[in-house]
Scaffold this active site. Structure first.
Site, PDB file in Angstrom:
ATOM      1  N   PHE A 227       7.542 -19.947  88.907  1.00 39.35           N
ATOM      2  CA  PHE A 227       6.408 -20.294  88.055  1.00 39.35           C
ATOM      3  C   PHE A 227       6.200 -21.812  88.022  1.00 39.35           C
ATOM      4  O   PHE A 227       5.071 -22.299  88.096  1.00 39.35           O
ATOM      5  CB  PHE A 227       6.651 -19.763  86.638  1.00 39.35           C
ATOM      6  CG  PHE A 227       5.512 -20.003  85.715  1.00 39.35           C
ATOM      7  CD1 PHE A 227       4.404 -19.167  85.722  1.00 39.35           C
ATOM      8  CD2 PHE A 227       5.511 -21.074  84.844  1.00 39.35           C
ATOM      9  CE1 PHE A 227       3.336 -19.399  84.882  1.00 39.35           C
ATOM     10  CE2 PHE A 227       4.443 -21.323  84.008  1.00 39.35           C
ATOM     11  CZ  PHE A 227       3.360 -20.484  84.016  1.00 39.35           C
TER      12      PHE A 227
ATOM     13  N   VAL B  24      10.627 -15.190  80.795  1.00 36.55           N
ATOM     14  CA  VAL B  24       9.503 -16.116  80.981  1.00 36.55           C
ATOM     15  C   VAL B  24       9.459 -16.537  82.445  1.00 36.55           C
ATOM     16  O   VAL B  24      10.494 -16.645  83.095  1.00 36.55           O
ATOM     17  CB  VAL B  24       9.687 -17.338  80.052  1.00 36.55           C
ATOM     18  CG1 VAL B  24       8.673 -18.421  80.333  1.00 36.55           C
ATOM     19  CG2 VAL B  24       9.592 -16.888  78.603  1.00 36.55           C
TER      20      VAL B  24
ATOM     21  N   PHE C  24      34.223 -35.024  61.117  1.00 34.81           N
ATOM     22  CA  PHE C  24      34.253 -34.314  62.393  1.00 34.81           C
ATOM     23  C   PHE C  24      33.226 -33.163  62.398  1.00 34.81           C
ATOM     24  O   PHE C  24      33.221 -32.340  61.489  1.00 34.81           O
ATOM     25  CB  PHE C  24      35.675 -33.765  62.617  1.00 34.81           C
ATOM     26  CG  PHE C  24      35.815 -32.937  63.868  1.00 34.81           C
ATOM     27  CD1 PHE C  24      35.596 -33.483  65.122  1.00 34.81           C
ATOM     28  CD2 PHE C  24      36.163 -31.595  63.789  1.00 34.81           C
ATOM     29  CE1 PHE C  24      35.726 -32.725  66.271  1.00 34.81           C
ATOM     30  CE2 PHE C  24      36.299 -30.820  64.940  1.00 34.81           C
ATOM     31  CZ  PHE C  24      36.081 -31.386  66.179  1.00 34.81           C
ATOM     32  N   GLN C  25      32.368 -33.151  63.377  1.00 28.96           N
ATOM     33  CA  GLN C  25      31.328 -32.131  63.579  1.00 28.96           C
ATOM     34  C   GLN C  25      30.235 -32.128  62.513  1.00 28.96           C
ATOM     35  O   GLN C  25      29.441 -31.194  62.448  1.00 28.96           O
ATOM     36  CB  GLN C  25      31.944 -30.723  63.678  1.00 28.96           C
ATOM     37  CG  GLN C  25      32.811 -30.532  64.910  1.00 28.96           C
ATOM     38  CD  GLN C  25      33.204 -29.095  65.139  1.00 28.96           C
ATOM     39  OE1 GLN C  25      33.435 -28.359  64.190  1.00 28.96           O
ATOM     40  NE2 GLN C  25      33.288 -28.680  66.396  1.00 28.96           N
TER      41      GLN C  25
ATOM     42  N   GLU D 269      26.189 -19.127  71.135  1.00 30.60           N
ATOM     43  CA  GLU D 269      25.469 -18.799  69.897  1.00 30.60           C
ATOM     44  C   GLU D 269      23.991 -18.499  70.141  1.00 30.60           C
ATOM     45  O   GLU D 269      23.376 -17.706  69.421  1.00 30.60           O
ATOM     46  CB  GLU D 269      25.606 -19.938  68.878  1.00 30.60           C
ATOM     47  CG  GLU D 269      27.009 -20.100  68.296  1.00 30.60           C
ATOM     48  CD  GLU D 269      27.943 -20.933  69.163  1.00 30.60           C
ATOM     49  OE1 GLU D 269      27.569 -21.292  70.305  1.00 30.60           O
ATOM     50  OE2 GLU D 269      29.059 -21.248  68.689  1.00 30.60           O
TER      51      GLU D 269
HETATM   52  C1  LIG Z   1      14.187 -22.877  77.793  1.00 30.33           C
HETATM   53  C2  LIG Z   1      13.082 -23.163  78.754  1.00 30.33           C
HETATM   54  N1  LIG Z   1      13.244 -24.095  79.724  1.00 30.33           N
HETATM   55  C3  LIG Z   1      12.256 -24.337  80.611  1.00 30.33           C
HETATM   56  C4  LIG Z   1      11.089 -23.634  80.559  1.00 30.33           C
HETATM   57  C5  LIG Z   1       9.977 -23.920  81.560  1.00 30.33           C
HETATM   58  N2  LIG Z   1       9.883 -22.801  82.518  1.00 30.33           N
HETATM   59  C6  LIG Z   1       8.984 -21.822  82.407  1.00 30.33           C
HETATM   60  S1  LIG Z   1       9.057 -20.710  83.623  1.00 30.33           S
HETATM   61  C7  LIG Z   1      10.321 -21.534  84.379  1.00 30.33           C
HETATM   62  C8  LIG Z   1      10.896 -21.076  85.685  1.00 30.33           C
HETATM   63  C9  LIG Z   1      11.184 -19.631  85.763  1.00 30.33           C
HETATM   64  O1  LIG Z   1      11.898 -19.389  86.950  1.00 30.33           O
HETATM   65  P1  LIG Z   1      12.574 -18.019  87.259  1.00 30.33           P
HETATM   66  O2  LIG Z   1      13.320 -17.518  86.082  1.00 30.33           O
HETATM   67  O3  LIG Z   1      13.347 -18.143  88.509  1.00 30.33           O
HETATM   68  O4  LIG Z   1      11.350 -17.026  87.427  1.00 30.33           O
HETATM   69  P2  LIG Z   1      10.152 -17.047  88.499  1.00 30.33           P
HETATM   70  O5  LIG Z   1       9.021 -17.779  87.869  1.00 30.33           O
HETATM   71  O6  LIG Z   1      10.660 -17.681  89.762  1.00 30.33           O
HETATM   72  O7  LIG Z   1       9.844 -15.600  88.695  1.00 30.33           O
HETATM   73  C10 LIG Z   1      10.664 -22.685  83.649  1.00 30.33           C
HETATM   74  C11 LIG Z   1      11.734 -23.636  84.042  1.00 30.33           C
HETATM   75  C12 LIG Z   1      10.941 -22.700  79.516  1.00 30.33           C
HETATM   76  N3  LIG Z   1       9.828 -21.985  79.368  1.00 30.33           N
HETATM   77  N4  LIG Z   1      11.964 -22.461  78.660  1.00 30.33           N
END
Ligand SMILES: Cc1ncc(C[n+]2csc(CCOP(=O)(O)OP(=O)(O)O)c2C)c(N)n1
Length: 564
Positions: free
Chosen positions: A468, A383, A112-113, A50
């Site tokens: 990151f 991100v 339930f749920q 979802e």
């Molecule tokens: C849902 C969620 N969980 C955790 C985070 C924290 N977070 C930000 S960047 C990141 C790691 C990103 O790693 P990757 O996708 O391998 O990209 P990279 O930075 O290695 O290019 C995390 C865990 C977040 N922003 N959103």
């Protein structure tokens, strides 16, 4: 003939142009699905989680400004929607979430749920209601749709399983949805105050946010009159073409030195349609004029001299005739020179051939992905480090778009958002840019792209770690821990799902691989083995500019990049 609750709801959705509905069926939503099947006006997009549906709907609404719809059934299915809905909330995207609920007769018994669904959705919504009686449907559905669209946010309707298939009484006719348009204009004396400050001349900088979308020409005319650099927020990256000489650079940690200098060195700052959250990057002790449609944002992030309420487009049109040509030219010229040096430096970073096998520069992947894409391509940045590569290395042409979870900051957004955007127009090029961590988070729905024959190109920046987070850890003095990833072969996963995929581990393969993926017109995963040690350099290292990192540590981490 009397219509049922679910049938009436579909009539209302059709009236505001909804054509696709995302969700996972089951339980209370089964009658709704059956109504969609019989209705024929809607495409049901059956996702595998979802959260994918919520992110996809959010992306559709962000791109078009229209209402997008997602569904989840009783309890857990509704809970799974929440994170994607927060993304819509934070970007003011109009999304309607429809959830099924336990039967009226069982509510409050720990059935339930059963979850406290009203409380669950309260914080994320602008409108949050149950339809507990069929007679409520016309007005409550009208308000849900109208509120999401006019306030820009999420509405939630929860319909118990013993209500959704009941007839709406004949005395409850469907209501018209009112979406009157208004162009809010500031009062003339406020515009004159702003013009008075701007006409004093000196070094003027414009900070453009997402509120400037659709006002590119007015913004440029203003910048030309004021001889002003325009600094952009991440969400505004695609408002103007990268190459424009006034479009000087970004703000914040992912910004550019000339963007920061334009803010630090100006005499007057004109903030247009932005709620940029990091106050530490905003100047103090200067004339600051802020224009925004939301009164509560005026003076929220920094002390302003003049606050103006208005939509950006009519405000700029009304302001322009009041302005005199600014004679100060040295400021813009100096920043443009700085920008040229920065661009040359970024060109060097984006050279694929400085990489090695298994260590392709991510900057090169980003730049080529943009340069080789169509003029109207849509990019979705996930991100992580990828947000930074996108902010720095996508040289958008003005007609290309960039979306992301830039306010909510949720990892995993790229894949579902790309699915949502591609469904709006299967002929438009859609490119998802994700780290391996972000892609892993939602990759089960690659199979949705296959099922609906969506030619999205998913580029996985595979650095075999949560890059990151690793930078965050090092910069705060923690040893690296828990950041390494053991990844599957994404190209094989693509093929196993019925899509196409390719592993790219040599820099010289990149151009050909992107060309193949772009021309395939199939759901495609490019697994690009990027350099895991590539670091994202902040524009300027200053105390407080970084999320509480120790300055010494940051220097240790980032100075390294300079020598690469
Ligand atoms: C849902 C969620 N969980 C955790 C985070 C924290 N977070 C930000 S960047 C990141 C790691 C990103 O790693 P990757 O996708 O391998 O990209 P990279 O930075 O290695 O290019 C995390 C865990 C977040 N922003 N959103």
């Amino acid at each position: 003939m009397a219509k049922k609750v679910c049938e009436n709801l579909l009539d209302i959705l059709a009236e505001v142009g909804v054509r696709q509905i995302f969700g996972m069926t089951g339980d209370a939503l089964n009658p709704f699905l059956d109504a969609i099947r019989r209705d024929g006006r809607f495409e049901w997009i059956g996702i595998r989680h979802e959260e994918t549906g919520a992110f996809a709907a959010a992306a559709q609404a962000k791109l078009t400004g229209n209402l997008a719809v997602c569904c989840g059934t009783v309890g857990p299915g509704a809970i799974h929607l929440i994170n994607g809905l927060y993304d819509a909330k934070r970007d003011h995207a109009a999304v309607l979430a429809i959830t099924g609920h336990v039967p009226l007769t069982e509510q409050g018994t720990g059935y339930f749920q059963e979850v406290d669904i009203r409380n669950l959705f309260q914080d994320v919504t602008v409108y949050n209601e149950f339809i507990n009686s069929p007679a409520q449907l016309p007005r409550v559905a009208q308000l849900a749709v109208q509120t999401a669209l006019t306030l820009g946010g999420v509405s939630h309707l929860s319909i118990p399983t013993d209500v959704i298939n009941q007839d709406v009484p004949s005395g409850s006719p469907l209501r018209e949805i009112f979406l009157p348009k208004a162009h809010v204009m500031p009062c003339p004396d406020e515009l004159e105050r702003a013009a008075g400050i701007l006409n004093q001349g000196g070094k003027v900088t414009i900070l453009a946010g997402d509120g400037c979308r659709g006002s590119r020409d007015e913004l440029l005319q203003l910048a030309q009159t004021l001889n002003a650099p325009i600094v952009r927020t991440l969400r505004a990256t695609d408002v103007m073409e990268y190459e424009n000489p006034h479009w000087i650079g970004g703000i914040g940690m992912l910004g550019t030195p000339q963007g920061l200098a334009a803010l630090d060195d100006c005499d007057t700052l004109l903030m247009l349609g932005t709620d940029f959250p990091y106050s530490v990057f905003l100047p103090s002790g200067k004339n600051i004029i802020q224009v925004d449609i939301k009164p509560e944002r005026i003076g929220k992030r920094c002390a302003v001299t003049v606050g103006i309420i208005g939509h950006i487009n009519p405000t700029l049109k009304a302001l322009q005739p009041l302005l005199a040509e600014n004679s100060e030219t040295e400021f813009l010229g100096r920043l443009q020179q700085q920008r040229q040096k920065w661009d040359e430096r970024m060109d060097r970073k984006a050279d694929p051939l400085r990489g090695k096998p298994g260590r392709i520069p991510p900057q090169a992947v980003t730049r080529l992905a943009c340069d080789m894409a169509d003029d109207d391509a849509v990019f979705i940045a996930d991100v992580g480090l990828i947000t930074g590569w996108s902010a720095r290395h996508l040289r958008l042409r003005g007609t290309q778009r960039l979306l992301g979870s830039f306010n909510h900051g949720s990892l995993g957004v790229a894949l579902p958002a790309a699915i949502g955007v591609q469904l709006l127009d299967r002929n438009r090029q859609v490119v998802a840019l994700a780290g391996d961590g972000g892609f892993n988070m939602m990759m089960q729905d690659f199979i949705t792209a296959v099922r609906y024959e969506l030619p999205v190109v998913f580029i996985v920046f595979n650095n075999r770690k949560l890059g990151f987070v690793e930078v965050e850890m090092q910069a705060s003095g923690f040893p690296k821990f828990g950041t390494n990833l053991r990844n599957p072969d994404y190209a094989l996963i693509a093929e196993a799902c019925g899509g196409m995929g390719q592993l790219v581990d040599k820099p010289e393969q990149l151009v050909e691989a992107l060309g193949t993926a772009y021309s395939s017109r199939a759901p495609y995963i490019l697994d690009v083995q990027v350099n895991p040690d590539e670091l994202l350099m902040p524009p300027k290292i200053q105390p407080g500019h970084v999320w509480g990192f120790s300055l010494a540590k940051l220097k240790e981490v980032f100075v390294e990049e300079e020598t690469h």
